[in-house]
Enzyme design. Structure first.
Site, short mmCIF file in Angstrom:
data_model
loop_
_atom_site.label_atom_id
_atom_site.label_comp_id
_atom_site.label_asym_id
_atom_site.label_seq_id
_atom_site.Cartn_x
_atom_site.Cartn_y
_atom_site.Cartn_z
N LYS A 149 25.10 4.75 11.91
CA LYS A 149 23.79 4.12 11.69
C LYS A 149 23.91 2.87 10.82
CE LYS A 149 20.08 5.37 8.44
NZ LYS A 149 20.38 4.36 7.50
N ASN A 150 24.63 3.00 9.72
CA ASN A 150 24.68 1.87 8.78
C ASN A 150 25.60 0.74 9.26
OD1 ASN A 150 22.86 3.18 7.22
ND2 ASN A 150 24.29 3.82 5.63
N ARG A 159 14.47 -0.03 6.18
CA ARG A 159 15.14 -0.82 5.16
C ARG A 159 15.95 -1.98 5.75
NH1 ARG A 159 15.16 -2.17 -0.20
NH2 ARG A 159 17.23 -2.83 -0.82
N CYS A 178 13.74 4.89 3.38
CA CYS A 178 13.60 6.17 2.68
C CYS A 178 13.19 5.96 1.23
CB CYS A 178 14.91 6.94 2.73
SG CYS A 178 15.22 7.70 4.32
N ARG A 227 14.28 0.10 -4.84
CA ARG A 227 15.28 -0.60 -4.03
C ARG A 227 14.94 -2.08 -4.01
NH1 ARG A 227 16.25 3.04 1.34
NH2 ARG A 227 18.35 2.16 1.24
N PRO A 228 15.22 -2.78 -5.12
CA PRO A 228 14.88 -4.20 -5.19
C PRO A 228 15.73 -5.05 -4.25
CG PRO A 228 16.09 -3.51 -7.16
CD PRO A 228 15.89 -2.29 -6.32
N ASP A 249 24.76 9.07 0.06
CA ASP A 249 24.15 9.59 1.29
C ASP A 249 24.61 11.02 1.62
OD1 ASP A 249 22.68 7.32 1.63
OD2 ASP A 249 23.93 6.47 3.23
C1 UD1 Z 1 22.81 1.11 2.00
C2 UD1 Z 1 22.69 2.17 3.05
C3 UD1 Z 1 22.24 3.50 2.44
C4 UD1 Z 1 23.14 3.87 1.26
C5 UD1 Z 1 23.30 2.71 0.29
C6 UD1 Z 1 24.34 2.98 -0.80
C7 UD1 Z 1 22.10 0.94 5.05
C8 UD1 Z 1 21.07 0.64 6.10
N1 UD1 Z 1 21.72 1.75 4.06
O1 UD1 Z 1 21.52 0.91 1.46
O2 UD1 Z 1 22.28 4.50 3.44
O3 UD1 Z 1 22.57 4.96 0.57
O4 UD1 Z 1 23.72 1.52 0.98
O5 UD1 Z 1 25.56 3.28 -0.24
O6 UD1 Z 1 23.23 0.51 5.15
N2 UD1 Z 1 20.24 -3.02 -5.71
C9 UD1 Z 1 19.60 -3.89 -6.57
N3 UD1 Z 1 19.22 -5.11 -6.06
C10 UD1 Z 1 19.47 -5.48 -4.76
C11 UD1 Z 1 20.12 -4.57 -3.91
C12 UD1 Z 1 20.51 -3.34 -4.41
O7 UD1 Z 1 19.37 -3.59 -7.74
O8 UD1 Z 1 19.11 -6.60 -4.37
C13 UD1 Z 1 20.67 -1.69 -6.23
C14 UD1 Z 1 19.91 -0.54 -5.55
O9 UD1 Z 1 18.67 -0.29 -6.19
C15 UD1 Z 1 20.88 0.61 -5.73
C16 UD1 Z 1 22.23 -0.08 -5.61
O10 UD1 Z 1 22.01 -1.47 -5.85
O11 UD1 Z 1 20.75 1.18 -6.99
C17 UD1 Z 1 22.92 0.10 -4.27
O12 UD1 Z 1 22.03 -0.27 -3.23
P1 UD1 Z 1 22.53 -0.91 -1.86
O13 UD1 Z 1 24.00 -0.76 -1.76
O14 UD1 Z 1 21.95 -2.27 -1.74
O15 UD1 Z 1 21.84 0.04 -0.80
P2 UD1 Z 1 21.22 -0.39 0.59
O16 UD1 Z 1 21.99 -1.52 1.15
O17 UD1 Z 1 19.75 -0.50 0.49
#
Ligand code: UD1
Length: 382
Positions: free
Chosen positions: A18-19, A87, A111, A116-117, A301
């Site tokens: 999926k990711n 997302r 989710c 999730r900023p 995950d």
């Molecule tokens: C992706 C995955 C999700 C997985 C996550 C962590 C997809 C579609 N989803 O989510 O399944 O749980 O990686 O492995 O691929 N953060 C910030 N600012 C930002 C971006 C992120 O503070 O601009 C923080 C988030 O709040 C979190 C951390 O960074 O605490 C990791 O998030 P991130 O790796 O970005 O997760 P996703 O890409 O949303």
């Protein structure tokens, strides 16, 4: 509706990741040629992605497990309703800047697993010369032409890195990204983009260098198996089972395999044929702690699913989710089934019990749903 006291037995081909498929679909818009993506999972997010792409003016057809994309004259304001449902819609920011020179996006859905900023996405795009602003519930971006730049991620975010890669592959000049996420899904996206002609070095390491190309071309790409789906089956089997998983690279699951083995599960892996055999019997041993982190650490995950396994174990374990600090939705639902779990001070403590009971529970998010199915497999439903 699940009847408990079930052992998993049999063989399954693990679905495509999926990711990985979601950013790859977004990346397919970067060329005017046809991009054919094989082994796509039949999941809602893929259909949402299709709807957003079609509404933006692209062709996106799905037949069995093959998605065919042909970009066109794209509208830079993708469908709001669908974007707000998942997302990965945030991944269109980098792509629309490249193809249209601008975007207007609502905040993405997804989710409910903590805050999730998008600040790293926005700052990273700014470092490539884009103007990006947040106003009235929208993110608005524009640029004349993206230019190579450098960006150090404050935290190795998966989605933000994908966004910046998608923006940088056709930017003018060289981009240097540091403190990058090393998740296999980043490697998958870059593999597909390289097949399309992109010049990317270092995917899967902390530093990625991209030399922008004026145009990319079409390709045929096969999505690798989903390591989280595979880990979920493995966690299901540890309740007592004998399963064979096919189409999954065992090295992508090292952190999960290590914990399951410590809990008393027998694993046999075959790297050549990409197979994992899982055999388990009797009650699970508890590990003292499970701590999530960026790859190659234990994946967030898989945290809820391992919580279900621990709920049946012969001891107590502390779970620390260091990626999404409030991702303990499954705990409250498992407690309804008789599990002994307390959440406080940013961690969950699980004390295993010999049996859980059937109950009416709620899948508050995707992985919580998977965790509840695992718990229900072993539950007493009388
Ligand atoms: C992706 C995955 C999700 C997985 C996550 C962590 C997809 C579609 N989803 O989510 O399944 O749980 O990686 O492995 O691929 N953060 C910030 N600012 C930002 C971006 C992120 O503070 O601009 C923080 C988030 O709040 C979190 C951390 O960074 O605490 C990791 O998030 P991130 O790796 O970005 O997760 P996703 O890409 O949303």
């Amino acid at each position: 509706m699940i009847s408990g006291h079930r052992r998993l037995r049999g063989m399954i081909n693990v679905q495509g990741s999926k990711n990985s498929v979601l950013p790859v679909m977004a990346g397919a818009l970067l060329t005017e040629d046809k991009v054919i993506i094989e082994n796509c999972p039949a999941i809602t997010d893929v259909y949402h992605m299709q709807k957003v792409m079609q509404a933006a003016g692209a062709e996106c057809d799905i037949e069995n497990d093959i998605v065919t994309v042909r970009s066109g004259m794209l509208k830079s304001a993708p469908d709001e309703e669908y974007c707000a449902r998942f997302r990965a819609s945030s991944l269109f920011m980098g792509v629309f800047l490249t193809v249209c020179g601008s975007f207007v996006m609502p905040y993405p859905g997804g989710c409910n697993i903590g805050s999730r900023p998008l600040n790293y996405h926005i700052d990273g795009l700014r470092s490539l010369g884009a103007v990006v602003e947040e106003a009235g519930g929208y993110i608005i971006g524009y640029c004349r032409k993206l230019k190579g730049g450098s960006y150090e991620f404050p935290y190795p975010s998966v989605g933000a890195l994908e966004n910046i890669i998608l923006a940088a592959v056709c930017a003018e000049g060289k981009t240097c990204l540091t403190n990058c996420a090393k998740e296999p899904e980043i490697v998958d996206l870059c593999d597909c983009l390289k097949m399309m002609g992109a010049d990317i070095d270092g995917a899967g390491t902390g530093t990625i260098i991209i030399n922008g190309k004026a145009t990319l071309h079409g390709c045929r790409y096969r999505v690798p198996g989903d390591r989280i789906a595979a880990g979920t089956y493995m966690a299901g089997a540890i309740a007592g089972g004998n399963i064979c998983l096919r189409g999954i690279e065992p090295e992508r699951l090292t952190a999960v395999s290590d914990i399951l083995q410590k809990m008393g599960c027998h694993l046999f892996t075959d790297k050549k044929s990409n197979e994992i055999i899982v055999m388990a019997d009797g009650r699970r041993r508890a590990v003292t702690s499970v701590v999530t982190g960026p790859y190659p650490e234990f994946p967030t995950d898989m945290q809820a699913q391992i919580m279900s396994v621990l709920a049946y174990s012969g001891g107590c374990c502390d779970i620390y989710d260091n990626v999404f600090e409030n991702r303990y939705n499954a705990a409250g639902e498992l407690v309804r089934m008789g599990a002994v779990i307390s959440v406080s001070g940013g961690h969950a403590r699980v004390c295993g019990r010999p049996a859980l009971k059937g109950a009416r529970v709620c899948a508050t998010d995707l992985r919580c749903g998977a965790a509840l199915v695992i718990a229900a497999l072993g539950a007493d439903c009388t």
